[in-house]
Design a protein around this motif. Structure first.
Motif, PDB file in Angstrom:
ATOM      1  N   TRP A 104      71.202  74.561  10.756  1.00 46.65           N
ATOM      2  CA  TRP A 104      70.061  74.543  12.010  1.00 46.65           C
ATOM      3  C   TRP A 104      69.517  75.967  11.782  1.00 46.65           C
ATOM      4  CZ3 TRP A 104      75.131  75.310  13.385  1.00 46.65           C
ATOM      5  CH2 TRP A 104      75.348  76.273  14.283  1.00 46.65           C
ATOM      6  N   THR A 105      68.225  75.965  12.285  1.00 47.70           N
ATOM      7  CA  THR A 105      67.577  77.171  11.974  1.00 47.70           C
ATOM      8  C   THR A 105      67.122  77.927  13.275  1.00 47.70           C
ATOM      9  OG1 THR A 105      66.729  76.550   9.759  1.00 47.70           O
ATOM     10  CG2 THR A 105      65.466  78.321  10.870  1.00 47.70           C
ATOM     11  N   GLU A 106      67.183  79.405  13.454  1.00 53.01           N
ATOM     12  CA  GLU A 106      66.827  80.015  14.658  1.00 53.01           C
ATOM     13  C   GLU A 106      65.651  80.942  14.222  1.00 53.01           C
ATOM     14  OE1 GLU A 106      70.222  81.582  16.668  1.00 53.01           O
ATOM     15  OE2 GLU A 106      71.132  79.508  16.914  1.00 53.01           O
ATOM     16  N   TYR A 107      64.703  80.825  14.844  1.00 47.67           N
ATOM     17  CA  TYR A 107      63.396  82.005  14.651  1.00 47.67           C
ATOM     18  C   TYR A 107      63.367  82.728  15.453  1.00 47.67           C
ATOM     19  CZ  TYR A 107      62.099  78.208  11.370  1.00 47.67           C
ATOM     20  OH  TYR A 107      62.187  77.073  10.556  1.00 47.67           O
ATOM     21  N   LEU A 108      63.192  83.964  15.375  1.00 50.01           N
ATOM     22  CA  LEU A 108      63.117  85.147  16.342  1.00 50.01           C
ATOM     23  C   LEU A 108      61.573  85.465  16.621  1.00 50.01           C
ATOM     24  CD1 LEU A 108      64.164  87.522  18.128  1.00 50.01           C
ATOM     25  CD2 LEU A 108      64.107  88.884  16.260  1.00 50.01           C
ATOM     26  N   LEU A 109      61.097  85.133  17.967  1.00 44.77           N
ATOM     27  CA  LEU A 109      59.783  85.247  18.274  1.00 44.77           C
ATOM     28  C   LEU A 109      59.457  86.393  19.116  1.00 44.77           C
ATOM     29  CD1 LEU A 109      59.332  81.544  19.457  1.00 44.77           C
ATOM     30  CD2 LEU A 109      59.124  82.455  17.066  1.00 44.77           C
ATOM     31  N   ASP A 110      58.225  86.927  18.880  1.00 43.33           N
ATOM     32  CA  ASP A 110      57.529  88.280  19.393  1.00 43.33           C
ATOM     33  C   ASP A 110      56.251  87.843  20.222  1.00 43.33           C
ATOM     34  OD1 ASP A 110      57.147  90.626  20.442  1.00 43.33           O
ATOM     35  OD2 ASP A 110      56.394  91.587  18.566  1.00 43.33           O
ATOM     36  N   ASP A 111      56.074  87.704  21.409  1.00 44.36           N
ATOM     37  CA  ASP A 111      54.848  87.475  21.915  1.00 44.36           C
ATOM     38  C   ASP A 111      53.809  88.564  22.265  1.00 44.36           C
ATOM     39  OD1 ASP A 111      55.989  88.647  24.058  1.00 44.36           O
ATOM     40  OD2 ASP A 111      55.923  86.829  25.349  1.00 44.36           O
ATOM     41  N   GLY A 112      54.329  89.993  21.726  1.00 48.31           N
ATOM     42  CA  GLY A 112      53.445  90.966  21.761  1.00 48.31           C
ATOM     43  C   GLY A 112      53.917  91.820  22.975  1.00 48.31           C
ATOM     44  N   THR A 113      54.729  91.244  24.034  1.00 45.63           N
ATOM     45  CA  THR A 113      55.275  92.028  25.194  1.00 45.63           C
ATOM     46  C   THR A 113      56.911  92.398  25.032  1.00 45.63           C
ATOM     47  OG1 THR A 113      56.038  89.684  26.306  1.00 45.63           O
ATOM     48  CG2 THR A 113      53.654  90.572  26.661  1.00 45.63           C
ATOM     49  N   ARG A 114      57.241  92.447  24.072  1.00 44.95           N
ATOM     50  CA  ARG A 114      58.793  93.036  23.746  1.00 44.95           C
ATOM     51  C   ARG A 114      59.467  91.982  24.715  1.00 44.95           C
ATOM     52  NH1 ARG A 114      59.303  97.731  21.593  1.00 44.95           N
ATOM     53  NH2 ARG A 114      57.485  99.235  21.332  1.00 44.95           N
ATOM     54  N   ARG A 115      59.089  90.696  24.760  1.00 42.35           N
ATOM     55  CA  ARG A 115      60.178  89.726  25.273  1.00 42.35           C
ATOM     56  C   ARG A 115      60.509  88.663  24.079  1.00 42.35           C
ATOM     57  NH1 ARG A 115      58.278  84.506  28.962  1.00 42.35           N
ATOM     58  NH2 ARG A 115      57.146  84.319  27.114  1.00 42.35           N
ATOM     59  N   TYR A 116      61.553  89.148  23.844  1.00 39.92           N
ATOM     60  CA  TYR A 116      62.087  88.335  22.336  1.00 39.92           C
ATOM     61  C   TYR A 116      62.743  86.870  23.036  1.00 39.92           C
ATOM     62  CZ  TYR A 116      60.826  92.779  20.163  1.00 39.92           C
ATOM     63  OH  TYR A 116      60.326  93.615  20.033  1.00 39.92           O
ATOM     64  N   GLN A 117      62.392  85.843  22.260  1.00 41.84           N
ATOM     65  CA  GLN A 117      62.985  84.728  22.353  1.00 41.84           C
ATOM     66  C   GLN A 117      63.541  83.954  20.820  1.00 41.84           C
ATOM     67  OE1 GLN A 117      59.590  82.893  24.872  1.00 41.84           O
ATOM     68  NE2 GLN A 117      61.392  82.291  26.059  1.00 41.84           N
ATOM     69  N   TRP A 118      64.416  83.347  21.068  1.00 40.33           N
ATOM     70  CA  TRP A 118      64.865  82.558  19.824  1.00 40.33           C
ATOM     71  C   TRP A 118      64.401  81.085  19.927  1.00 40.33           C
ATOM     72  CZ3 TRP A 118      66.913  84.656  15.566  1.00 40.33           C
ATOM     73  CH2 TRP A 118      67.275  85.928  15.609  1.00 40.33           C
ATOM     74  N   LEU A 119      63.840  80.397  19.144  1.00 40.62           N
ATOM     75  CA  LEU A 119      63.509  79.038  18.749  1.00 40.62           C
ATOM     76  C   LEU A 119      64.315  78.406  17.720  1.00 40.62           C
ATOM     77  CD1 LEU A 119      61.361  77.071  19.667  1.00 40.62           C
ATOM     78  CD2 LEU A 119      60.125  77.528  17.477  1.00 40.62           C
ATOM     79  N   SER A 120      65.395  77.444  18.309  1.00 39.40           N
ATOM     80  CA  SER A 120      66.113  76.843  17.387  1.00 39.40           C
ATOM     81  C   SER A 120      65.574  75.335  16.863  1.00 39.40           C
ATOM     82  CB  SER A 120      67.557  76.573  18.065  1.00 39.40           C
ATOM     83  OG  SER A 120      67.674  75.799  19.188  1.00 39.40           O
ATOM     84  N   ILE A 121      65.756  74.985  15.727  1.00 39.44           N
ATOM     85  CA  ILE A 121      65.232  73.625  15.213  1.00 39.44           C
ATOM     86  C   ILE A 121      66.515  73.127  14.510  1.00 39.44           C
ATOM     87  CG2 ILE A 121      63.678  72.591  13.652  1.00 39.44           C
ATOM     88  CD1 ILE A 121      62.185  74.067  15.929  1.00 39.44           C
TER      89      ILE A 121
END
Length: 224
Positions: free
Chosen positions: A99-116
């Motif tokens: 599987w793959t996990e992507y580190l996301l940055d929405d510009g507010t320094r609130r980082y989330q991971w999206l796993s596929i």
């Protein structure tokens, strides 16, 4: 008997015959319907009325909407109405599962991971499905994942999977380029997910997961 009387009697007899015929025909139809109900048969009109309305197509990944597995580091995606930049990716493998996990940055320094991840069907005959999860970091006050049930914020989570996955990193992930990642996954009775992860020898971090439909992920721009 006069001719007039004979005509009247003839008409009366004909009318009586027609009435008796209609009565017996109606009786046969009612009995047939009653026999059908007793035997469990349903008239065709009732079967048609009982059919549920046709459900709209769920769409096909890669055809009706972009395949989330094609996301690359540097892409800009939209997830739940929020635009985020894909800073990095982890490509993981454990016991033949990838599987793959992507580190996301929405510009507010609130980082989330999206796993596929492509998952097998839960029951025999059920086709594989694409699982998309959005992970958000949550504090667990130094809690260590146990092999028993965990209670977090009043919710009981039951152990699901536990192991050590090999990974390869790309882009910005705050992780080494390669390494081993311990993990422990839990699920609540209402379907909520809780996961613990750590680099071997490091501290545990914890995340809550929110399932997403694959078609809700939009790839807006491709990275260079």
């Amino acid at each position: 008997m006069t001719p007039e009387v004979a005509v009247i009697l003839g008409l009366s007899v004909a009318t009586l015959v027609l009435l008796l015929g209609a009565f017996f025909a109606t009786t046969r139809q009612d009995r047939k319907a009653g026999d059908s109900e007793r035997s469990g048969e349903t008239p065709l009109s009732s079967v048609e009325a009982a059919q549920p309305p046709a459900q709209p197509s769920m769409g096909r990944v890669g055809i009706d909407y972009p395949d989330p597995r094609t996301i690359k580091v540097g892409d800009t995606i939209e997830c739940q109405g929020v635009r985020s930049r894909v800073l990095g990716a982890l490509y993981l493998s454990w016991q033949g599962t990838q599987w793959t996990e992507y580190l996301l940055d929405d510009g507010t320094r609130r980082y989330q991971w999206l796993s596929i991840q492509m998952r097998e069907g839960l029951t025999a005959g059920e086709p594989p499905h694409l699982e998309v999860l959005l992970w958000t970091s949550v504090p667990t006050e130094g809690m260590i994942p146990a092999k028993a049930t965990l209670s977090v914020e009043g919710v009981d989570f039951f152990p699901v999977d536990r192991g050590t996955a090999a990974f390869r990193g790309e882009g910005v992930t705050s992780m080494p380029e390669r390494g081993l990642l311990d993990f422990a996954d839990y699920r609540a009775s209402d379907g909520r997910l809780l996961s613990f992860e750590r680099l071997q020898g490091k501290r545990w971090t914890s995340f809550h997961a929110q399932p997403l439909a694959p078609g809700t992920i939009r790839i807006e721009t491709k990275g260079g």
